[in-house]
Structure formats: C-alpha cells, structure tokens
Design an enzyme around this catalytic site. Structure first.
Site, PDB file in Angstrom:
ATOM      1  N   HIS A   1       5.814   5.689  -7.359  1.00  0.00           N
ATOM      2  CA  HIS A   1       5.013   5.692  -8.591  1.00  0.00           C
ATOM      3  C   HIS A   1       3.549   5.536  -8.193  1.00  0.00           C
ATOM      4  O   HIS A   1       2.966   6.410  -7.577  1.00  0.00           O
ATOM      5  CB  HIS A   1       5.502   4.577  -9.512  1.00  0.00           C
ATOM      6  CG  HIS A   1       4.967   4.637 -10.911  1.00  0.00           C
ATOM      7  ND1 HIS A   1       4.215   5.682 -11.394  1.00  0.00           N
ATOM      8  CD2 HIS A   1       5.075   3.755 -11.966  1.00  0.00           C
ATOM      9  CE1 HIS A   1       3.896   5.460 -12.660  1.00  0.00           C
ATOM     10  NE2 HIS A   1       4.405   4.292 -13.026  1.00  0.00           N
TER      11      HIS A   1
ATOM     12  N   HIS B   1       6.256  16.530  -9.022  1.00  0.00           N
ATOM     13  CA  HIS B   1       6.146  15.559 -10.102  1.00  0.00           C
ATOM     14  C   HIS B   1       7.431  15.588 -10.926  1.00  0.00           C
ATOM     15  O   HIS B   1       8.079  16.626 -11.031  1.00  0.00           O
ATOM     16  CB  HIS B   1       4.930  15.891 -10.988  1.00  0.00           C
ATOM     17  CG  HIS B   1       4.533  14.776 -11.900  1.00  0.00           C
ATOM     18  ND1 HIS B   1       5.142  14.563 -13.124  1.00  0.00           N
ATOM     19  CD2 HIS B   1       3.591  13.808 -11.772  1.00  0.00           C
ATOM     20  CE1 HIS B   1       4.592  13.509 -13.699  1.00  0.00           C
ATOM     21  NE2 HIS B   1       3.646  13.036 -12.915  1.00  0.00           N
TER      22      HIS B   1
ATOM     23  N   ASP C   1      -2.111  12.243  -7.764  1.00  0.00           N
ATOM     24  CA  ASP C   1      -2.335  11.406  -6.583  1.00  0.00           C
ATOM     25  C   ASP C   1      -2.991  12.178  -5.433  1.00  0.00           C
ATOM     26  O   ASP C   1      -3.638  11.581  -4.581  1.00  0.00           O
ATOM     27  CB  ASP C   1      -1.008  10.825  -6.089  1.00  0.00           C
ATOM     28  CG  ASP C   1      -0.343   9.937  -7.120  1.00  0.00           C
ATOM     29  OD1 ASP C   1      -1.009   9.000  -7.590  1.00  0.00           O
ATOM     30  OD2 ASP C   1       0.817  10.199  -7.462  1.00  0.00           O
TER      31      ASP C   1
END
Length: 392
Positions: free
Chosen positions: A224, A263, A320
């Site tokens: 996460h 994702h 990210d």
C-alpha cells in the site's frame, strides 16, 4: 444436483460494502473524482487547505471559509511536549510509520474531544490531526538525527511549513507549490485498504484517533503506502539508465515485481502519475541532474514493454512511480515517503470517518461484520474431541 459452493472474494475485490459521497475511482477510464471534481482538474489549481474543506465540509471554500480553516490548522499545528519526550526515548532506527501510529494514539490522551461522540467533536479532531501530522513526521525525523524539533511557522502554508520543519529552510515557491500538489493528489482514493481499515474501526464508534491509527497501520504495508519507498529503493539499486533493461529482464525472469507499475483498480495509467512526472523532471533540471527522472521514464517504458512481452498483457504506471523521484529531489528521506503519504491521506481518512459515523441526521448503526468460509476441517465432518494433555 450439486450443492452451491460459496464464492470467496479474496481481498473483497468487486464487493460493494458501503456508499460514499467523498470520492470515486473509475479504473477503466483512469479517473479519480473528489466530491464531483476530477482530481486532475484540482491539482495545481487549488491548495491542500481548500481540498481539506472540500473533503470535510463537502464544498470548496469561499475566501472567508478558507481563511477560517487555515487559521484553525495553524492554531493546531503544535504537538504536546510529552510526545516529543516519547520520541527521544524511541530507538533511532524505529520505523517512521510505527512512530506516527504511536504518536497518533498518544494524541487522544490530550484531547477531551476524544471522549465525545458527536460530529462537531469529530470534525475538530479531524482538523487537529491534519494540522499535527506534518509536525509529528518532521519532529521525529529531526529527533532521530540528533536535532531539536522546529516550531511550526504560522506564516507558512501547510505544505511549505512541513518542508521548513523538516530541514530548517523555507522552501521556494515552486517546491512548496509542487509539494502542495502532491498533497492534493494523495489526499483521497476511495475505499483503498487504509480507508477501509479506518472506516471499519469507525463503524464500532471508536473515536477518530483510533480509526486514523488503523489507517496508518494499513498504509505502512509494502503493498500500500510502502510502495513509493520501494520504488526509490529500486531506482537506487538500478543506478543508471544503462542498467534498466537488464534489471527488468532479470526481475521478470525471477518472478519479481516492478514497483510502481500495476494497480488494483486502474486498467490504464493512474492519472496522478501524469501530473507528478513533469514535476519530477523540473526539479531534476533545477538540481542540474535529471538522473532519477530519466531512470524512472526509461524504467516505465522498458517495464511496460517487457511485461507485455512476457505476460501477454498491459501494465500501467501508478501514483507511487513518479512520486518517489519527486520526493527524493525535494530532499525527503526515503523512509519518510510513506509518512508523507499519510500527511495527505489523513484528510481523506478523516472525511470517511465522519461519513461512516455521522452521515445523515443521526449516527449510522452499521457495524462492519463480514462473514467467512471456515475451511479448517481438522477432524472430518465432526468437531474435534478434546484429549487430556497426557494423552495428546
């Protein structure tokens, strides 16, 4: 006729557990919506303080409302001396997310609002947590490095003040603006793992400190919030654009994962990544070294192509991927990337706690209590017979 077999949805994929007015993720179209607004339309055009108002109070603020909220946030930035003293007793190599979670629990002990189950009290706690998170993260980083924490600067914005408290220098307008945009993009993402954790705890009527603490614990996981830290560690390991192809091929051959690609929801590129990437490039150019941006860009291209070649399907870049190099250019320590994520996401968590507990005219009575499929057939169709310890 065969008996129907129960369907177990691992990870609750595809299971709707609640309704929300806060945000939506359209994975197929690559859209992230905050209370009706596309996140990409807000990024760089509103401040994080404005977004806080939108998330908590369901509307973008007018000038007077923004001044009022900003003043409340500034007033609540300081943290108890006891928390700083606790930081000084912690091991210097403690994980920053563990420190943040522990500090959040401590804050409840100094807030009478934690004893009140009312929307007004919970809203006040929300503002306190959003205001104090940057102070907690910056203070821990300074303490672990042997420096005294810096007091918040009331003249600085939420974003600029954090960077100041972290390194003692007031950031220029561009860097402060870029960081503010990062906070806007990371503030909310519907029912992700940490938000679900916060809402589940909130459903028990626990106070917001407890619910947000659960969100922190969930965000700390490598799958996460920890992903952005692992992206930068990967970039540091690769070291050069010349090493990208060999690195990717070896990673896929050995069953590894390219962090920052893929994702759970998006079936296209994460829209936030396309906003973060240019900022990473600009800061690299300002620093006179675009190495980390260049490496990221090459890794995205090579990784996508290699994944499609070996797996036969597309893979997409997520938030990210470029936030890692961007934060690195800002001088933020790699192991603080996830706490920085939390500095933004606490606004989303708080909004969800308010919605979970106080949506409508009265507090919601729902308590999260999912079912499970028991597969522990240890003694056949019957339950086990207890044997005395001497006969086991």
């Amino acid at each position: 006729m065969e008996a129907c077999q129960p369907i177990v949805n691992t990870g609750l994929r595809g299971v709707t557990i609640a309704s929300t007015k806060i945000s939506d993720v359209d994975g197929a179209a690559g859209k992230l919506v905050y209370r009706g607004y596309l996140a990409k339309d807000l990024a760089g055009k509103i401040t994080f303080e404005e977004l806080i108002h939108l998330l908590l109070f369901e509307k973008l603020p007018d000038r007077q409302e923004l001044r009022g909220l900003s003043a409340e946030l500034v007033k609540e930035r300081s943290i108890p001396v006891a928390v700083i003293d606790a930081f000084k007793q912690m091991p210097r190599d403690a994980l920053p997310m563990d420190v943040l979670q522990a500090a959040t629990a401590m804050l409840a002990n100094y807030d009478a609002d934690a004893k009140l189950h009312a929307r007004e009290a919970a809203s006040r706690i929300a503002i306190k947590l959003i205001a104090k998170f940057p102070t907690l993260v910056a203070a821990w980083d300074r303490v672990r490095n042997g420096h005294a924490p810096l007091d918040p600067d009331p003249q600085l914005s939420h974003a600029a003040n954090f960077l100041y408290m972290l390194n003692g220098q007031v950031p220029d307008e561009d860097i402060a603006g870029f960081f503010d945009t990062c906070l806007v993009l990371h503030a909310e993402h519907s029912f992700n793992a940490s938000t679900f954790a916060a809402r589940e705890v909130a459903s028990t009527k626990a106070h917001m400190y407890a619910a947000v603490g659960a969100g922190i614990g969930s965000l700390s996981g490598a799958l996460h919030g920890g992903a952005n830290t692992r992206v930068m560690q990967m970039l540091l390991e690769i070291g050069s654009v010349d090493n990208v192809e060999a690195y990717v091929n070896n990673l896929l051959e050995t069953g590894g994962v390219i962090m920052g690609l893929g994702h759970a929801v998006y079936q296209t590129d994460d829209p936030r990544a396309h906003i973060l990437a240019p900022m990473s490039k600009i800061l690299g150019e300002r620093a006179g070294d675009t190495k980390w941006y260049d490496l990221s860009q090459k890794l995205e291209v090579v990784g996508k192509a290699a994944f499609k070649n070996k797996k036969g399907r597309e893979i997409y870049v997520n938030v990210d991927f470029y936030s890692a190099s961007l934060y690195y250019y800002m001088g933020i320590a790699v192991d603080l990337f996830t706490p920085v994520f939390a500095i933004a996401r606490v606004a989303g968590w708080a909004a969800h706690v308010l919605e979970e507990q106080f949506a409508g005219a009265a507090p919601k009575p729902a308590l999260y209590r999912p079912e499970s499929d028991y597969v522990g057939d240890y003694c056949g169709p019957e339950t086990c017979t207890l044997e005395p310890i001497d006969k086991r």
